[in-house]
Design a protein around this motif. Structure first.
Motif, mmCIF file in Angstrom:
data_model
loop_
_atom_site.group_PDB
_atom_site.id
_atom_site.type_symbol
_atom_site.label_atom_id
_atom_site.label_comp_id
_atom_site.label_asym_id
_atom_site.label_seq_id
_atom_site.Cartn_x
_atom_site.Cartn_y
_atom_site.Cartn_z
ATOM 1 N N SER A 29 0.857 -1.176 0.000
ATOM 2 C CA SER A 29 0.000 0.000 0.000
ATOM 3 C C SER A 29 0.893 1.226 0.000
ATOM 4 O O SER A 29 1.906 1.276 0.696
ATOM 5 C CB SER A 29 -0.882 0.001 1.248
ATOM 6 O OG SER A 29 -1.594 1.206 1.330
ATOM 7 N N SER A 30 0.524 2.209 -0.791
ATOM 8 C CA SER A 30 1.364 3.405 -0.925
ATOM 9 C C SER A 30 1.217 4.377 0.239
ATOM 10 O O SER A 30 1.983 5.309 0.356
ATOM 11 C CB SER A 30 1.002 4.146 -2.212
ATOM 12 O OG SER A 30 -0.276 4.737 -2.064
ATOM 13 N N GLY A 31 0.232 4.171 1.064
ATOM 14 C CA GLY A 31 -0.046 5.126 2.136
ATOM 15 C C GLY A 31 -1.228 6.007 1.778
ATOM 16 O O GLY A 31 -1.885 6.557 2.646
ATOM 17 N N GLU A 32 -1.479 6.135 0.490
ATOM 18 C CA GLU A 32 -2.674 6.853 0.049
ATOM 19 C C GLU A 32 -3.867 5.913 0.205
ATOM 20 O O GLU A 32 -3.734 4.715 -0.006
ATOM 21 C CB GLU A 32 -2.552 7.275 -1.419
ATOM 22 C CG GLU A 32 -1.467 8.287 -1.683
ATOM 23 C CD GLU A 32 -1.755 9.625 -1.041
ATOM 24 O OE1 GLU A 32 -2.928 10.061 -1.039
ATOM 25 O OE2 GLU A 32 -0.808 10.233 -0.514
ATOM 26 N N PRO A 33 -5.028 6.432 0.562
ATOM 27 C CA PRO A 33 -6.191 5.550 0.707
ATOM 28 C C PRO A 33 -6.488 4.803 -0.596
ATOM 29 O O PRO A 33 -6.487 5.393 -1.670
ATOM 30 C CB PRO A 33 -7.335 6.490 1.050
ATOM 31 C CG PRO A 33 -6.675 7.751 1.505
ATOM 32 C CD PRO A 33 -5.333 7.807 0.841
ATOM 33 N N ARG A 34 -6.633 3.492 -0.477
ATOM 34 C CA ARG A 34 -7.074 2.636 -1.578
ATOM 35 C C ARG A 34 -6.113 2.617 -2.762
ATOM 36 O O ARG A 34 -6.512 2.397 -3.890
ATOM 37 C CB ARG A 34 -8.473 3.027 -2.000
ATOM 38 C CG ARG A 34 -9.457 2.987 -0.856
ATOM 39 C CD ARG A 34 -10.742 3.752 -1.097
ATOM 40 N NE ARG A 34 -11.400 3.412 -2.310
ATOM 41 C CZ ARG A 34 -12.517 2.699 -2.395
ATOM 42 N NH1 ARG A 34 -13.073 2.248 -1.319
ATOM 43 N NH2 ARG A 34 -13.074 2.452 -3.558
ATOM 44 N N GLU A 35 -4.838 2.869 -2.530
ATOM 45 C CA GLU A 35 -3.852 2.857 -3.605
ATOM 46 C C GLU A 35 -2.770 1.813 -3.291
ATOM 47 O O GLU A 35 -2.306 1.707 -2.158
ATOM 48 C CB GLU A 35 -3.202 4.233 -3.742
ATOM 49 C CG GLU A 35 -2.212 4.321 -4.883
ATOM 50 C CD GLU A 35 -1.646 5.716 -5.056
ATOM 51 O OE1 GLU A 35 -2.255 6.504 -5.786
ATOM 52 O OE2 GLU A 35 -0.603 6.004 -4.434
ATOM 53 N N TYR A 36 -2.393 1.034 -4.316
ATOM 54 C CA TYR A 36 -1.398 -0.020 -4.159
ATOM 55 C C TYR A 36 -0.297 0.161 -5.198
ATOM 56 O O TYR A 36 -0.549 0.609 -6.306
ATOM 57 C CB TYR A 36 -2.040 -1.398 -4.342
ATOM 58 C CG TYR A 36 -3.151 -1.624 -3.354
ATOM 59 C CD1 TYR A 36 -2.876 -2.099 -2.086
ATOM 60 C CD2 TYR A 36 -4.464 -1.324 -3.690
ATOM 61 C CE1 TYR A 36 -3.894 -2.285 -1.162
ATOM 62 C CE2 TYR A 36 -5.488 -1.505 -2.770
ATOM 63 C CZ TYR A 36 -5.195 -1.985 -1.511
ATOM 64 O OH TYR A 36 -6.199 -2.156 -0.611
ATOM 65 N N VAL A 37 0.911 -0.250 -4.823
ATOM 66 C CA VAL A 37 2.043 -0.155 -5.722
ATOM 67 C C VAL A 37 2.607 -1.560 -5.919
ATOM 68 O O VAL A 37 2.769 -2.315 -4.965
ATOM 69 C CB VAL A 37 3.141 0.779 -5.158
ATOM 70 C CG1 VAL A 37 4.343 0.833 -6.093
ATOM 71 C CG2 VAL A 37 2.573 2.169 -4.919
ATOM 72 N N HIS A 38 2.874 -1.897 -7.180
ATOM 73 C CA HIS A 38 3.461 -3.184 -7.545
ATOM 74 C C HIS A 38 4.767 -2.868 -8.262
ATOM 75 O O HIS A 38 4.754 -2.283 -9.338
ATOM 76 C CB HIS A 38 2.488 -3.938 -8.450
ATOM 77 C CG HIS A 38 3.002 -5.246 -8.922
ATOM 78 N ND1 HIS A 38 2.776 -5.710 -10.178
ATOM 79 C CD2 HIS A 38 3.732 -6.203 -8.309
ATOM 80 C CE1 HIS A 38 3.337 -6.895 -10.323
ATOM 81 N NE2 HIS A 38 3.931 -7.215 -9.203
ATOM 82 N N GLU A 39 5.894 -3.231 -7.624
ATOM 83 C CA GLU A 39 7.200 -2.979 -8.228
ATOM 84 C C GLU A 39 7.854 -4.306 -8.577
ATOM 85 O O GLU A 39 7.828 -5.239 -7.785
ATOM 86 C CB GLU A 39 8.099 -2.210 -7.261
ATOM 87 C CG GLU A 39 7.576 -0.814 -6.989
ATOM 88 C CD GLU A 39 8.552 0.010 -6.197
ATOM 89 O OE1 GLU A 39 9.583 0.406 -6.772
ATOM 90 O OE2 GLU A 39 8.279 0.251 -5.018
#
Length: 133
Positions: free
Chosen positions: A58-68
Motif C-alpha cells: 500500500s502506498s499510504g494513500e487511501p485505496r492505492e497499491y504499488v506493484h514494483e
C-alpha cells in the motif's frame, strides 16, 4: 525446486528446449505492509538463467497499491539484462479488482541488480544450490 514443465508437457517435442529446467520460488510476506515474491529459473545444467523479484504494498494513500518488479535474464557471464516496472493501482467502488492508474518502465539500476542477485544467491543457498555461470 520444481520442474518448469508439467509431466504432460515434458514429453512433447516442442518442450525439448526447456526439458530439465527448474524454478525456485519464495513468497515473503510482511503482513499488512505487503507481499514479496522471488523466482529464479535454472536451466537443465543448474545454471540460473532468469530471476524476478516483485513487491506489492500500500502506498499510504487511501485505496492505492504499488506493484514494483525487477526481472530479466541472467547471462552466462553473470551480467543481468532486464526491466524494472512500477505500477500504481487504485481501488474503484464498482470493481472487485484494483484498476491501473500508472505504469512506469525503466532500466534497473546497478543497486536493483545487486539487490536481486543477493536475493538469488540466498534463495539458491536455501535450496541447496549455488549461483554459478
Amino acid at each position: 525446486m520444481r520442474p518448469v514443465l508439467s509431466a504432460e508437457l515434458a514429453g512433447r517435442p516442442e518442450s525439448a528446449a526447456i526439458a530439465g529446467w527448474e524454478s525456485v520460488t519464495a513468497d515473503l510476506s510482511a503482513g499488512a505492509a505487503g507481499a514479496r515474491h522471488v523466482m529464479v529459473t535454472l536451466d537443465a545444467e543448474g545454471v540460473p538463467i532468469s530471476a524476478s523479484d516483485w513487491v506489492l504494498y500500500s502506498s499510504g494513500e487511501p485505496r492505492e497499491y504499488v506493484h514494483e518488479t525487477v526481472g530479466g535474464r541472467i547471462e552466462r557471464d553473470g551480467t543481468f539484462r532486464g526491466t524494472r516496472w512500477r505500477n500504481v493501482m487504485v481501488e474503484v467502488a464498482d470493481s472487485d479488482e484494483p484498476q491501473p492508474r500508472e505504469a512506469v518502465r525503466s532500466d534497473p539500476s546497478p543497486e536493483d541488480v545487486q539487490g536481486l542477485m543477493r536475493v538469488v544467491r540466498e534463495l539458491l543457498r536455501r535450496a541447496g544450490k549455488e549461483l554459478r555461470s
